[in-house]
Scaffold this motif. Structure first.
Motif, mmCIF file in Angstrom:
data_model
loop_
_atom_site.group_PDB
_atom_site.id
_atom_site.type_symbol
_atom_site.label_atom_id
_atom_site.label_comp_id
_atom_site.label_asym_id
_atom_site.label_seq_id
_atom_site.Cartn_x
_atom_site.Cartn_y
_atom_site.Cartn_z
ATOM 1 N N LYS A 11 -54.124 1.841 -1.768
ATOM 2 C CA LYS A 11 -55.603 1.251 -1.248
ATOM 3 C C LYS A 11 -56.541 0.875 -2.115
ATOM 4 O O LYS A 11 -56.932 1.749 -2.614
ATOM 5 C CB LYS A 11 -56.180 3.107 -0.635
ATOM 6 C CG LYS A 11 -57.742 3.186 -0.127
ATOM 7 C CD LYS A 11 -57.291 3.702 1.397
ATOM 8 C CE LYS A 11 -58.597 5.133 0.691
ATOM 9 N NZ LYS A 11 -58.941 6.308 1.175
ATOM 10 N N CYS A 61 -52.511 -3.504 4.586
ATOM 11 C CA CYS A 61 -51.099 -3.801 5.826
ATOM 12 C C CYS A 61 -50.052 -4.975 5.106
ATOM 13 O O CYS A 61 -50.255 -5.854 4.123
ATOM 14 C CB CYS A 61 -51.235 -4.386 6.917
ATOM 15 S SG CYS A 61 -52.802 -5.963 6.341
ATOM 16 N N GLU A 62 -48.583 -4.634 6.043
ATOM 17 C CA GLU A 62 -47.839 -5.032 5.619
ATOM 18 C C GLU A 62 -47.340 -7.365 5.813
ATOM 19 O O GLU A 62 -47.252 -7.841 5.238
ATOM 20 C CB GLU A 62 -46.314 -4.892 6.717
ATOM 21 C CG GLU A 62 -46.394 -3.184 6.066
ATOM 22 C CD GLU A 62 -45.686 -3.306 4.816
ATOM 23 O OE1 GLU A 62 -45.047 -4.353 4.805
ATOM 24 O OE2 GLU A 62 -45.914 -2.130 4.200
ATOM 25 N N SER A 69 -59.727 -8.466 8.952
ATOM 26 C CA SER A 69 -59.978 -7.525 9.781
ATOM 27 C C SER A 69 -60.559 -6.184 8.485
ATOM 28 O O SER A 69 -60.459 -5.829 8.373
ATOM 29 C CB SER A 69 -58.299 -6.819 9.684
ATOM 30 O OG SER A 69 -58.165 -5.602 10.579
ATOM 31 N N SER A 102 -54.714 -9.433 2.460
ATOM 32 C CA SER A 102 -53.833 -8.382 2.779
ATOM 33 C C SER A 102 -54.143 -6.649 3.032
ATOM 34 O O SER A 102 -53.700 -5.728 2.840
ATOM 35 C CB SER A 102 -52.920 -8.657 1.932
ATOM 36 O OG SER A 102 -53.389 -8.424 0.107
ATOM 37 N N HIS A 103 -55.501 -7.113 3.425
ATOM 38 C CA HIS A 103 -56.376 -5.133 3.487
ATOM 39 C C HIS A 103 -56.836 -5.434 4.717
ATOM 40 O O HIS A 103 -57.728 -6.712 5.255
ATOM 41 C CB HIS A 103 -56.885 -5.107 2.081
ATOM 42 C CG HIS A 103 -56.117 -4.610 1.453
ATOM 43 N ND1 HIS A 103 -55.736 -5.960 0.388
ATOM 44 C CD2 HIS A 103 -56.278 -3.930 0.672
ATOM 45 C CE1 HIS A 103 -54.997 -5.040 -0.662
ATOM 46 N NE2 HIS A 103 -55.457 -3.648 -0.226
ATOM 47 N N ARG A 104 -57.821 -4.546 5.736
ATOM 48 C CA ARG A 104 -57.791 -4.033 6.329
ATOM 49 C C ARG A 104 -58.745 -2.451 6.565
ATOM 50 O O ARG A 104 -58.635 -2.037 5.357
ATOM 51 C CB ARG A 104 -56.773 -3.057 7.789
ATOM 52 C CG ARG A 104 -56.213 -4.059 8.255
ATOM 53 C CD ARG A 104 -55.165 -3.818 9.673
ATOM 54 N NE ARG A 104 -54.135 -3.805 9.350
ATOM 55 C CZ ARG A 104 -54.144 -5.006 11.135
ATOM 56 N NH1 ARG A 104 -55.536 -5.531 10.812
ATOM 57 N NH2 ARG A 104 -53.024 -5.783 11.182
#
Ligand code: DP6
Length: 359
Positions: A11, A61-62, A69, A102-104
């Motif tokens: 994170k 996130c995968e 997002s 690749s990140h929310r």
């Protein structure tokens, strides 16, 4: 720079505290080409005591995301009305900020002045958010930028134009002008050579109307597209910038006061003569301006007013005369303010990166 597997599960977090700003020469109107480019150059002071603190947590996130997002909270509560502007901002930086794919994001913001006091917070908010975005991308790629602040100023403009000036303790200049070689439309630059005497100047924001503005600044800018006075306004803003820069360098108070007040009134005059013809000043806005004029006439103290796109009055003054000015405000002006509310701030001050402990 490629993502690696360690980065995927980590994170990322970043937090900044950024000041709001008040323009001396107003940005009012956007160019028809490009994204969020100003029709004229503007200059502002940051308000070091009126700040937004923003924390962005980027959760890996995968899947590869197709669009940004995010969740947004203001003072720990979801604030849906801010989401469209944040979404537009994130979409505008999407191509160059690869971590967004690749990140929310969880974006939490808070102001150190009450929300709903009628003080615009988007400049401080987008300044802090942009600084977080640059920091997160640097953490993700492992490559620090050569000039992170310039990049943050550039992208903060894509969220809210005036935010790009909330980056420096010196006055921020945004927009191409012959007066400052390095000034440009893409990001703001700090003004150099301001006279020492202006370092003691302060701002008191006199709250006339604490409710949300009936016409947003973004709508206000659009109105310039069909305003028959727009070109004259841009010419006038150019002259104002020359005058204000010169007055700031030479401590020419009469020129400073005259030009700053003229700019405030021109801003509101443009609203009145726009196709929508609207008025954001309230009767007490004018009553306070009259009080300030009478007080200055009587005392010759160094003070003037300016306005942003709302009813509240900013009283700019030399802090070395603080006692007399606070006395004037408390006795003569506060009865004209909503719930006798006002906020004081020093001028100058720049964003601060917060350590984990301060978040
Ligand atoms: C009157 O920066 O709020 O405060 O770029 O559409 O977000 P957008 O507008 P915004 O406009 C600020 C206008 C102003 C003058 C100024 O700050 O220069």
């Amino acid at each position: 720079m490629e993502r690696n597997s360690t980065k995927l599960v980590t994170k990322l977090i970043s937090s900044y505290k950024s000041p709001s700003n008040i323009a001396l020469v107003k940005y009012w109107g956007k160019k028809n080409k490009g994204i969020q480019l100003p029709a004229n150059a503007s200059i502002s002071f940051t308000l070091s005591d009126l700040c937004a603190t923003t924390i962005v947590e980027a959760m890996p996130c995968e899947e590869v995301l197709k669009e940004p997002s995010f969740m947004f909270q203001l003072n720990d509560l979801p604030k849906a009305s801010f989401e469209p502007k944040i979404k537009a901002f994130l979409k505008r930086i999407w191509d160059n900020y690869s971590f967004l794919k690749s990140h929310r994001l969880l974006i939490r913001s808070s102001n150190n002045f009450p929300h709903g006091a009628g003080i615009a917070s988007s400049a401080a908010g987008f300044s802090a958010l942009a600084l977080c975005m640059v920091d997160l991308q640097e953490q993700f790629s492992g490559t620090p930028l050569i000039d992170s602040k310039r990049e943050a100023s550039r992208i903060s403009r894509l969220g809210s134009g005036s935010a790009c000036r909330s980056m420096f303790s010196e006055p921020g200049v945004w927009g191409k002008t012959k007066d400052i070689e390095e000034a440009c439309d893409e990001y703001a630059v700090p003004m150099t050579g301001m006279h020492e005497s202006f370092k003691s100047w302060k701002d008191i924001v006199l709250i006339v109307d604490a409710s949300e503005k009936s016409v947003s600044s973004t709508e206000g800018h659009q109105q310039l597209n069909n305003n028959i006075y727009a070109e004259s306004r841009y010419l006038s803003a150019k002259k104002s910038l020359d005058l204000v820069l010169d007055a700031l360098k030479k401590h020419n108070l009469p020129a400073f006061i005259h030009t700053v007040e003229s700019e405030a009134l021109q801003l509101h005059a443009m609203m009145m003569v726009s196709p929508m013809h609207y008025i954001l000043m309230e009767p007490n806005t004018l009553a306070i301006i009259q009080k300030i004029w009478a007080f200055r006439e009587e005392t010759h103290l160094p003070l003037c007013f300016t306005l942003d796109a709302g009813a509240n009055v900013h009283l700019l003054y030399d802090g070395r005369e603080e006692d007399k000015i606070i006395n004037f405000v408390e006795n003569e002006v506060l009865p004209l303010c909503s719930q006798k509310q006002y906020f004081c701030s020093d001028l100058g001050g720049e964003p601060i990166k917060l350590n984990d402990i301060e978040k």
